[in-house]
Design a protein around this motif. Structure first.
Motif, PDB file in Angstrom:
ATOM      1  N   THR A  63       0.830  -1.207   0.000  1.00 51.60           N
ATOM      2  CA  THR A  63       0.000   0.000   0.000  1.00 51.60           C
ATOM      3  C   THR A  63       0.866   1.260   0.000  1.00 51.60           C
ATOM      4  N   ALA A  64       1.998   1.225   0.687  1.00 50.32           N
ATOM      5  CA  ALA A  64       2.914   2.374   0.645  1.00 50.32           C
ATOM      6  C   ALA A  64       3.456   2.566  -0.766  1.00 50.32           C
ATOM      7  N   ASP A  65       3.804   1.474  -1.425  1.00 53.28           N
ATOM      8  CA  ASP A  65       4.295   1.557  -2.804  1.00 53.28           C
ATOM      9  C   ASP A  65       3.208   2.071  -3.744  1.00 53.28           C
ATOM     10  N   ILE A  66       1.997   1.548  -3.593  1.00 53.92           N
ATOM     11  CA  ILE A  66       0.891   1.979  -4.446  1.00 53.92           C
ATOM     12  C   ILE A  66       0.596   3.456  -4.209  1.00 53.92           C
ATOM     13  N   ARG A  67       0.616   3.862  -2.966  1.00 57.13           N
ATOM     14  CA  ARG A  67       0.353   5.273  -2.634  1.00 57.13           C
ATOM     15  C   ARG A  67       1.351   6.185  -3.348  1.00 57.13           C
ATOM     16  N   SER A  68       2.622   5.863  -3.286  1.00 54.03           N
ATOM     17  CA  SER A  68       3.639   6.765  -3.839  1.00 54.03           C
ATOM     18  C   SER A  68       3.845   6.598  -5.341  1.00 54.03           C
ATOM     19  N   GLU A  69       3.707   5.383  -5.850  1.00 52.60           N
ATOM     20  CA  GLU A  69       4.009   5.137  -7.257  1.00 52.60           C
ATOM     21  C   GLU A  69       2.784   5.152  -8.163  1.00 52.60           C
ATOM     22  N   VAL A  70       1.598   4.980  -7.615  1.00 57.95           N
ATOM     23  CA  VAL A  70       0.385   4.908  -8.438  1.00 57.95           C
ATOM     24  C   VAL A  70      -0.514   6.102  -8.189  1.00 57.95           C
ATOM     25  N   TYR A  71      -0.903   6.316  -6.952  1.00 60.97           N
ATOM     26  CA  TYR A  71      -1.947   7.295  -6.661  1.00 60.97           C
ATOM     27  C   TYR A  71      -1.495   8.744  -6.665  1.00 60.97           C
ATOM     28  N   ASP A  72      -0.230   9.002  -6.751  1.00 62.91           N
ATOM     29  CA  ASP A  72       0.229  10.384  -6.784  1.00 62.91           C
ATOM     30  C   ASP A  72       0.328  10.941  -8.202  1.00 62.91           C
ATOM     31  N   ARG A  73       0.053  10.134  -9.217  1.00 64.75           N
ATOM     32  CA  ARG A  73       0.109  10.625 -10.593  1.00 64.75           C
ATOM     33  C   ARG A  73      -1.089  11.521 -10.886  1.00 64.75           C
ATOM     34  N   ASP A  78      -8.510  17.410 -10.949  1.00 65.73           N
ATOM     35  CA  ASP A  78      -9.440  16.911  -9.930  1.00 65.73           C
ATOM     36  C   ASP A  78      -8.841  15.694  -9.233  1.00 65.73           C
ATOM     37  N   CYS A  79      -8.617  15.804  -7.933  1.00 69.45           N
ATOM     38  CA  CYS A  79      -7.968  14.723  -7.186  1.00 69.45           C
ATOM     39  C   CYS A  79      -8.798  13.430  -7.172  1.00 69.45           C
ATOM     40  N   ILE A  80     -10.110  13.540  -7.166  1.00 65.57           N
ATOM     41  CA  ILE A  80     -10.959  12.346  -7.145  1.00 65.57           C
ATOM     42  C   ILE A  80     -10.939  11.647  -8.495  1.00 65.57           C
ATOM     43  N   VAL A  81     -10.992  12.417  -9.549  1.00 62.02           N
ATOM     44  CA  VAL A  81     -10.885  11.846 -10.899  1.00 62.02           C
ATOM     45  C   VAL A  81      -9.538  11.138 -11.040  1.00 62.02           C
ATOM     46  N   ASP A  82      -8.481  11.787 -10.564  1.00 63.12           N
ATOM     47  CA  ASP A  82      -7.146  11.181 -10.655  1.00 63.12           C
ATOM     48  C   ASP A  82      -7.062   9.879  -9.869  1.00 63.12           C
ATOM     49  N   LEU A  83      -7.660   9.826  -8.697  1.00 61.58           N
ATOM     50  CA  LEU A  83      -7.678   8.572  -7.935  1.00 61.58           C
ATOM     51  C   LEU A  83      -8.326   7.459  -8.756  1.00 61.58           C
ATOM     52  N   SER A  84      -9.440   7.772  -9.376  1.00 59.59           N
ATOM     53  CA  SER A  84     -10.154   6.766 -10.163  1.00 59.59           C
ATOM     54  C   SER A  84      -9.351   6.329 -11.382  1.00 59.59           C
ATOM     55  N   ILE A  85      -8.786   7.279 -12.089  1.00 55.81           N
ATOM     56  CA  ILE A  85      -7.965   6.929 -13.259  1.00 55.81           C
ATOM     57  C   ILE A  85      -6.792   6.055 -12.833  1.00 55.81           C
ATOM     58  N   ASN A  86      -6.118   6.428 -11.766  1.00 51.32           N
ATOM     59  CA  ASN A  86      -4.979   5.648 -11.276  1.00 51.32           C
ATOM     60  C   ASN A  86      -5.390   4.244 -10.857  1.00 51.32           C
ATOM     61  N   GLU A 114      -9.884   0.179   4.044  1.00 54.70           N
ATOM     62  CA  GLU A 114      -9.556   1.346   4.869  1.00 54.70           C
ATOM     63  C   GLU A 114      -8.455   2.186   4.224  1.00 54.70           C
ATOM     64  N   PHE A 115      -7.492   1.527   3.622  1.00 57.88           N
ATOM     65  CA  PHE A 115      -6.439   2.239   2.896  1.00 57.88           C
ATOM     66  C   PHE A 115      -7.064   3.128   1.815  1.00 57.88           C
ATOM     67  N   THR A 116      -7.992   2.568   1.045  1.00 56.36           N
ATOM     68  CA  THR A 116      -8.656   3.322  -0.021  1.00 56.36           C
ATOM     69  C   THR A 116      -9.439   4.497   0.551  1.00 56.36           C
ATOM     70  N   TYR A 117     -10.180   4.245   1.614  1.00 55.51           N
ATOM     71  CA  TYR A 117     -10.992   5.284   2.252  1.00 55.51           C
ATOM     72  C   TYR A 117     -10.104   6.398   2.826  1.00 55.51           C
ATOM     73  N   ASP A 118      -9.033   6.020   3.508  1.00 56.95           N
ATOM     74  CA  ASP A 118      -8.121   7.007   4.090  1.00 56.95           C
ATOM     75  C   ASP A 118      -7.432   7.837   3.005  1.00 56.95           C
ATOM     76  N   LEU A 119      -7.026   7.180   1.933  1.00 61.65           N
ATOM     77  CA  LEU A 119      -6.380   7.887   0.835  1.00 61.65           C
ATOM     78  C   LEU A 119      -7.336   8.908   0.211  1.00 61.65           C
ATOM     79  N   PHE A 120      -8.591   8.493  -0.009  1.00 60.32           N
ATOM     80  CA  PHE A 120      -9.602   9.415  -0.535  1.00 60.32           C
ATOM     81  C   PHE A 120      -9.723  10.626   0.390  1.00 60.32           C
ATOM     82  N   ASN A 121      -9.854  10.382   1.677  1.00 62.82           N
ATOM     83  CA  ASN A 121     -10.032  11.477   2.634  1.00 62.82           C
ATOM     84  C   ASN A 121      -8.817  12.406   2.693  1.00 62.82           C
ATOM     85  N   GLU A 122      -7.619  11.861   2.579  1.00 60.63           N
ATOM     86  CA  GLU A 122      -6.413  12.694   2.541  1.00 60.63           C
ATOM     87  C   GLU A 122      -6.428  13.611   1.326  1.00 60.63           C
ATOM     88  N   LYS A 123      -6.753  13.044   0.173  1.00 54.00           N
ATOM     89  CA  LYS A 123      -6.777  13.837  -1.066  1.00 54.00           C
ATOM     90  C   LYS A 123      -7.840  14.931  -0.983  1.00 54.00           C
TER      91      LYS A 123
END
Length: 189
Positions: A63-73, A78-86, A114-123
């Motif tokens: 999840t740390a790898d996915i957070r930094s290498e996938v979800y930050d692109r 729009d941060c929510i659109v980007d989360l979905s695309i990623n 929970e990782f997904t939910y927390d990441l959404f809330n952070e963004k």
């Protein structure tokens, strides 16, 4: 003289990644992981108390790898659109790993939710457009976009569809608008 340790924690975690990426969690056994490293199971149990600890450490790492290498692109403004695309792109590029982590039923499923939910809330918390919305509206946006993203990602992972970024953007923006206008139109989390 004591023998030098040749199988490290990193070797084991790399082997776990290979196993999960090719076989899913059904292949998550000490024997399969040891076979991947061409060794006995002993190094695994010298580094980890048990398989539950190994699974937890693996999930934390992935999840740390996915957070930094996938979800930050970034693809849009729009941060929510980007989360979905990623999410959809990750599913398409790493279909077995995606299914193993986010679709299959396993002991770490709730941790990944929970990782997904927390990441959404952070963004959302760091985005001016969304940060001041009510909790109810944020929840509606999360649930509706999450359901759609999982569906699109599952279709992409199984090669039944190839959603393009522009299509995902339109769909998610429509869901955001719907969620803001009708926050009661959603499933419960």
């Amino acid at each position: 003289m004591a023998r030098k340790k040749t199988i490290t924690r990193e070797h084991i975690l790399s082997a776990v990644y290979e196993v999960i990426s090719t076989e899913g969690f059904s292949g998550f056994t000490a024997r399969n992981i040891a076979n991947k490293m061409k060794t006995s199971t002993q190094p695994i149990y010298l580094e980890f108390k048990n398989m539950d600890e190994l699974r937890t450490v693996f999930i934390d790492r992935v999840t740390a790898d996915i957070r930094s290498e996938v979800y930050d692109r970034r693809f849009t403004d729009d941060c929510i659109v980007d989360l979905s695309i990623n999410y959809v792109k990750f599913a398409s590029d790493h279909s077995v790993l995606f299914k193993s982590l986010f679709v299959d039923d396993h002991e770490s499923g709730n941790q990944l939710n929970e990782f997904t939910y927390d990441l959404f809330n952070e963004k959302v918390a760091s985005d001016e457009k969304y940060s001041k919305l009510s909790h109810k509206i944020k929840e509606a946006i999360f649930i509706n976009c999450w359901i759609m993203s999982v569906g699109l990602a599952s279709l992409a992972a199984s090669k039944r569809a190839k959603p393009q970024n522009e299509e995902i953007e339109k769909i998610i923006k429509n869901l955001i608008d719907l969620s803001m206008k009708h926050p009661d139109v959603t499933l419960t989390r």
